[in-house]
Design a protein around this motif. Structure first.
Motif, PDB file in Angstrom:
ATOM      1  N   PRO A 275       0.804  -1.234   0.000  1.00 35.69           N
ATOM      2  CA  PRO A 275       0.000   0.000   0.000  1.00 35.69           C
ATOM      3  C   PRO A 275       0.834   1.280   0.000  1.00 35.69           C
ATOM      4  O   PRO A 275       0.404   2.299  -0.529  1.00 35.69           O
ATOM      5  CB  PRO A 275      -0.818  -0.131   1.289  1.00 35.69           C
ATOM      6  CG  PRO A 275      -0.930  -1.599   1.517  1.00 35.69           C
ATOM      7  CD  PRO A 275       0.378  -2.166   1.062  1.00 35.69           C
ATOM      8  N   VAL A 276       2.041   1.234   0.599  1.00 37.55           N
ATOM      9  CA  VAL A 276       2.869   2.437   0.678  1.00 37.55           C
ATOM     10  C   VAL A 276       3.264   2.948  -0.712  1.00 37.55           C
ATOM     11  O   VAL A 276       3.478   4.149  -0.911  1.00 37.55           O
ATOM     12  CB  VAL A 276       4.130   2.179   1.526  1.00 37.55           C
ATOM     13  CG1 VAL A 276       5.048   1.167   0.841  1.00 37.55           C
ATOM     14  CG2 VAL A 276       4.883   3.475   1.782  1.00 37.55           C
ATOM     15  N   LEU A 277       3.345   2.039  -1.690  1.00 39.45           N
ATOM     16  CA  LEU A 277       3.767   2.450  -3.023  1.00 39.45           C
ATOM     17  C   LEU A 277       2.810   3.491  -3.607  1.00 39.45           C
ATOM     18  O   LEU A 277       3.242   4.411  -4.314  1.00 39.45           O
ATOM     19  CB  LEU A 277       3.865   1.235  -3.948  1.00 39.45           C
ATOM     20  CG  LEU A 277       4.330   1.520  -5.385  1.00 39.45           C
ATOM     21  CD1 LEU A 277       5.684   2.199  -5.397  1.00 39.45           C
ATOM     22  CD2 LEU A 277       4.368   0.238  -6.200  1.00 39.45           C
ATOM     23  N   LYS A 278       1.523   3.361  -3.310  1.00 33.86           N
ATOM     24  CA  LYS A 278       0.531   4.316  -3.820  1.00 33.86           C
ATOM     25  C   LYS A 278       0.860   5.727  -3.331  1.00 33.86           C
ATOM     26  O   LYS A 278       0.844   6.687  -4.106  1.00 33.86           O
ATOM     27  CB  LYS A 278      -0.867   3.912  -3.371  1.00 33.86           C
ATOM     28  CG  LYS A 278      -1.991   4.845  -3.841  1.00 33.86           C
ATOM     29  CD  LYS A 278      -3.346   4.284  -3.433  1.00 33.86           C
ATOM     30  CE  LYS A 278      -4.477   5.198  -3.902  1.00 33.86           C
ATOM     31  NZ  LYS A 278      -4.468   6.492  -3.195  1.00 33.86           N
ATOM     32  N   ASP A 279       1.189   5.850  -2.032  1.00 32.59           N
ATOM     33  CA  ASP A 279       1.515   7.167  -1.477  1.00 32.59           C
ATOM     34  C   ASP A 279       2.793   7.734  -2.088  1.00 32.59           C
ATOM     35  O   ASP A 279       2.858   8.915  -2.457  1.00 32.59           O
ATOM     36  CB  ASP A 279       1.676   7.073   0.043  1.00 32.59           C
ATOM     37  CG  ASP A 279       0.359   6.795   0.756  1.00 32.59           C
ATOM     38  OD1 ASP A 279      -0.692   7.098   0.158  1.00 32.59           O
ATOM     39  OD2 ASP A 279       0.385   6.285   1.879  1.00 32.59           O
ATOM     40  N   VAL A 280       3.815   6.899  -2.181  1.00 32.77           N
ATOM     41  CA  VAL A 280       5.098   7.362  -2.721  1.00 32.77           C
ATOM     42  C   VAL A 280       4.948   7.731  -4.189  1.00 32.77           C
ATOM     43  O   VAL A 280       5.453   8.767  -4.649  1.00 32.77           O
ATOM     44  CB  VAL A 280       6.181   6.284  -2.534  1.00 32.77           C
ATOM     45  CG1 VAL A 280       7.482   6.706  -3.213  1.00 32.77           C
ATOM     46  CG2 VAL A 280       6.418   6.025  -1.041  1.00 32.77           C
ATOM     47  N   LEU A 281       4.250   6.891  -4.947  1.00 33.38           N
ATOM     48  CA  LEU A 281       4.079   7.136  -6.375  1.00 33.38           C
ATOM     49  C   LEU A 281       3.280   8.409  -6.630  1.00 33.38           C
ATOM     50  O   LEU A 281       3.626   9.216  -7.501  1.00 33.38           O
ATOM     51  CB  LEU A 281       3.396   5.940  -7.035  1.00 33.38           C
ATOM     52  CG  LEU A 281       3.414   5.882  -8.567  1.00 33.38           C
ATOM     53  CD1 LEU A 281       4.838   5.936  -9.093  1.00 33.38           C
ATOM     54  CD2 LEU A 281       2.704   4.636  -9.057  1.00 33.38           C
ATOM     55  N   GLU A 282       2.214   8.597  -5.863  1.00 29.19           N
ATOM     56  CA  GLU A 282       1.412   9.816  -6.023  1.00 29.19           C
ATOM     57  C   GLU A 282       2.250  11.058  -5.734  1.00 29.19           C
ATOM     58  O   GLU A 282       2.147  12.076  -6.431  1.00 29.19           O
ATOM     59  CB  GLU A 282       0.189   9.765  -5.104  1.00 29.19           C
ATOM     60  CG  GLU A 282      -0.915   8.832  -5.581  1.00 29.19           C
ATOM     61  CD  GLU A 282      -2.108   8.830  -4.638  1.00 29.19           C
ATOM     62  OE1 GLU A 282      -2.030   9.477  -3.559  1.00 29.19           O
ATOM     63  OE2 GLU A 282      -3.127   8.192  -4.979  1.00 29.19           O
ATOM     64  N   SER A 283       3.091  10.987  -4.706  1.00 27.04           N
ATOM     65  CA  SER A 283       3.947  12.117  -4.363  1.00 27.04           C
ATOM     66  C   SER A 283       4.934  12.416  -5.480  1.00 27.04           C
ATOM     67  O   SER A 283       5.096  13.568  -5.904  1.00 27.04           O
ATOM     68  CB  SER A 283       4.702  11.831  -3.058  1.00 27.04           C
ATOM     69  OG  SER A 283       5.659  12.839  -2.793  1.00 27.04           O
ATOM     70  N   ARG A 284       5.578  11.381  -5.996  1.00 33.11           N
ATOM     71  CA  ARG A 284       6.579  11.588  -7.035  1.00 33.11           C
ATOM     72  C   ARG A 284       5.963  12.080  -8.339  1.00 33.11           C
ATOM     73  O   ARG A 284       6.483  12.987  -8.982  1.00 33.11           O
ATOM     74  CB  ARG A 284       7.353  10.276  -7.292  1.00 33.11           C
ATOM     75  CG  ARG A 284       8.283   9.868  -6.172  1.00 33.11           C
ATOM     76  CD  ARG A 284       9.295  10.952  -5.845  1.00 33.11           C
ATOM     77  NE  ARG A 284       9.951  11.447  -7.029  1.00 33.11           N
ATOM     78  CZ  ARG A 284      10.325  12.719  -7.201  1.00 33.11           C
ATOM     79  NH1 ARG A 284      10.090  13.627  -6.275  1.00 33.11           N
ATOM     80  NH2 ARG A 284      10.938  13.093  -8.327  1.00 33.11           N
ATOM     81  N   ARG A 285       4.837  11.482  -8.751  1.00 34.33           N
ATOM     82  CA  ARG A 285       4.236  11.889 -10.024  1.00 34.33           C
ATOM     83  C   ARG A 285       3.576  13.254  -9.939  1.00 34.33           C
ATOM     84  O   ARG A 285       3.439  13.941 -10.934  1.00 34.33           O
ATOM     85  CB  ARG A 285       3.224  10.848 -10.492  1.00 34.33           C
ATOM     86  CG  ARG A 285       3.808   9.483 -10.878  1.00 34.33           C
ATOM     87  CD  ARG A 285       4.700   9.558 -12.124  1.00 34.33           C
ATOM     88  NE  ARG A 285       6.017  10.159 -11.880  1.00 34.33           N
ATOM     89  CZ  ARG A 285       7.081   9.498 -11.481  1.00 34.33           C
ATOM     90  NH1 ARG A 285       6.994   8.202 -11.277  1.00 34.33           N
ATOM     91  NH2 ARG A 285       8.234  10.121 -11.298  1.00 34.33           N
ATOM     92  N   ARG A 286       3.184  13.668  -8.745  1.00 39.72           N
ATOM     93  CA  ARG A 286       2.679  15.031  -8.583  1.00 39.72           C
ATOM     94  C   ARG A 286       3.800  16.037  -8.792  1.00 39.72           C
ATOM     95  O   ARG A 286       3.611  17.093  -9.399  1.00 39.72           O
ATOM     96  CB  ARG A 286       2.066  15.205  -7.192  1.00 39.72           C
ATOM     97  CG  ARG A 286       1.442  16.579  -6.950  1.00 39.72           C
ATOM     98  CD  ARG A 286       0.778  16.696  -5.590  1.00 39.72           C
ATOM     99  NE  ARG A 286       1.721  16.585  -4.496  1.00 39.72           N
ATOM    100  CZ  ARG A 286       1.853  15.522  -3.708  1.00 39.72           C
ATOM    101  NH1 ARG A 286       1.092  14.453  -3.908  1.00 39.72           N
ATOM    102  NH2 ARG A 286       2.730  15.501  -2.730  1.00 39.72           N
ATOM    103  N   LEU A 287       4.980  15.699  -8.307  1.00 45.20           N
ATOM    104  CA  LEU A 287       6.131  16.580  -8.445  1.00 45.20           C
ATOM    105  C   LEU A 287       6.812  16.436  -9.797  1.00 45.20           C
ATOM    106  O   LEU A 287       7.413  17.392 -10.302  1.00 45.20           O
ATOM    107  CB  LEU A 287       7.147  16.280  -7.330  1.00 45.20           C
ATOM    108  CG  LEU A 287       6.686  16.549  -5.899  1.00 45.20           C
ATOM    109  CD1 LEU A 287       7.677  15.958  -4.908  1.00 45.20           C
ATOM    110  CD2 LEU A 287       6.527  18.050  -5.676  1.00 45.20           C
ATOM    111  N   LEU A 288       6.739  15.241 -10.364  1.00 48.07           N
ATOM    112  CA  LEU A 288       7.449  14.978 -11.622  1.00 48.07           C
ATOM    113  C   LEU A 288       6.668  13.967 -12.456  1.00 48.07           C
ATOM    114  O   LEU A 288       6.701  12.767 -12.164  1.00 48.07           O
ATOM    115  CB  LEU A 288       8.853  14.432 -11.325  1.00 48.07           C
ATOM    116  CG  LEU A 288       9.729  14.136 -12.540  1.00 48.07           C
ATOM    117  CD1 LEU A 288      10.142  15.435 -13.234  1.00 48.07           C
ATOM    118  CD2 LEU A 288      10.971  13.343 -12.125  1.00 48.07           C
TER     119      LEU A 288
END
Length: 320
Positions: A275-288
């Protein structure tokens, strides 16, 4: 500068790491011969190298050489035998698959002069697993770069139990001579040094996000705007040596109990693809956005150049 015996280098496998190594070797004046099973990859590699050389020249990272002169030292070969002929150093950069590396090293052992050093760029496979059973296993080792090696000088030099001490000395001298910083390991271990240190940091980074203590963005900020500022010029042992009035022994006496308590909390394993991947991925793709990754990699490399330039200048001014 490289030693005469290793002045001709063969780069076997010209993907991302192979192309980067070719730049590091050629910039130092080595004659570099490229070979890859994919014939088209050789031409693409030279095109990539030409583009990077222009950027390196603009930032004074070619040791005073012109891009065209450096590129002229790189030759694409259509047979492995041609690439290996007369080479004193072979940098293998093939797929991270043990069966393929073992088969390739068997060919390298047969086709090269007995004094040629055979180095793998493997980031995880042990040199003993790669070279076991070879007649020339004493000259085999892992030289794992931190990518890209033409900007990040550290390279892990990892021996198998049977790697000759003389080969290790020659490898250290050669890498130092081309401007790399060899990290000489005493024996092999899974992950070597860099990936073990990086693994410990990534494990805690994912754990902090998974358990809701911080966002991925703030974890990144904590490193980029915090710990990494010190780590860009001193390592963890020197950091704590300077962080207590009485040096490292004083630091250990003051803080070991605290870290011992933290360690117990760090034993929980968080699956990175959970589940943590969703949070990390959303953060990264929002920034980049994913479409901007290649452009951001160029951005990263240009900042690495500026950082290297700054470090070199400050080292000279302050005599390290």
């Amino acid at each position: 500068m490289p030693t005469e015996a290793a002045h001709r280098v063969a780069v076997v496998g010209v993907g991302l790491i192979g192309r980067a190594w070719a730049i590091a070797f050629a910039r130092a004046g080595c004659q570099v011969r490229l070979w890859d099973l994919d014939v088209e990859a050789n031409g693409k590699a030279k095109d990539f190298i030409a583009i990077v050389l222009e950027d390196l020249a603009q930032n004074d990272f070619l040791n005073g050489r012109r891009p065209a002169d450096v590129l002229a030292l790189v030759t694409a070969c259509y047979t492995l035998e041609e690439a290996l002929d007369g080479s004193g150093w072979v940098q293998e950069c093939g797929p991270e698959k043990i069966a393929e590396k073992r088969a390739l090293f068997a060919r390298l052992d047969q086709l090269t002069d007995p004094d040629t050093i055979l180095a793998s760029s493997s980031s995880a496979l042990l040199p003993s697993a790669i070279s076991e059973g070879l007649k020339g296993k004493h000259r085999c080792l892992v030289v794992h770069p931190i990518n890209p090696p033409y900007l990040i000088p550290a390279a892990e030099v990892v021996p198998a139990s049977w790697t000759s001490p003389e080969i290790m000395k020659k490898a250290e001298a050669f890498l130092s001579g081309i401007g790399q910083v060899p990290i000489m390991m005493k024996k092999e271990v899974d992950g070597f040094i860099m990936n073990r240190l990086q693994a410990a940091l990534l494990e805690e980074a994912f754990r902090l996000v998974a358990n809701g203590y911080a966002s991925a963005e703030d974890v990144d900020r904590g490193i980029a705007d915090g710990l990494a500022l010190r780590w860009s010029f001193i390592g963890p042992f020197e950091t704590i040596d300077l962080n207590a009035p009485g040096g490292i022994k004083d630091y250990v006496e003051r803080y070991q109990a605290m870290y011992s308590g933290l360690f117990e909390q760090m034993l929980e394993r968080v699956e990175w693809d959970g589940p943590v991947l969703k949070d990390v991925l959303e953060s990264r793709r929002r920034l980049l956005p994913e479409s901007d990754l290649a452009e951001r990699q160029v951005w990263r490399d240009r900042r690495l150049m500026r950082l290297r330039t700054h470090k070199s200048k400050v080292d000279q001014e302050l005599s390290r």
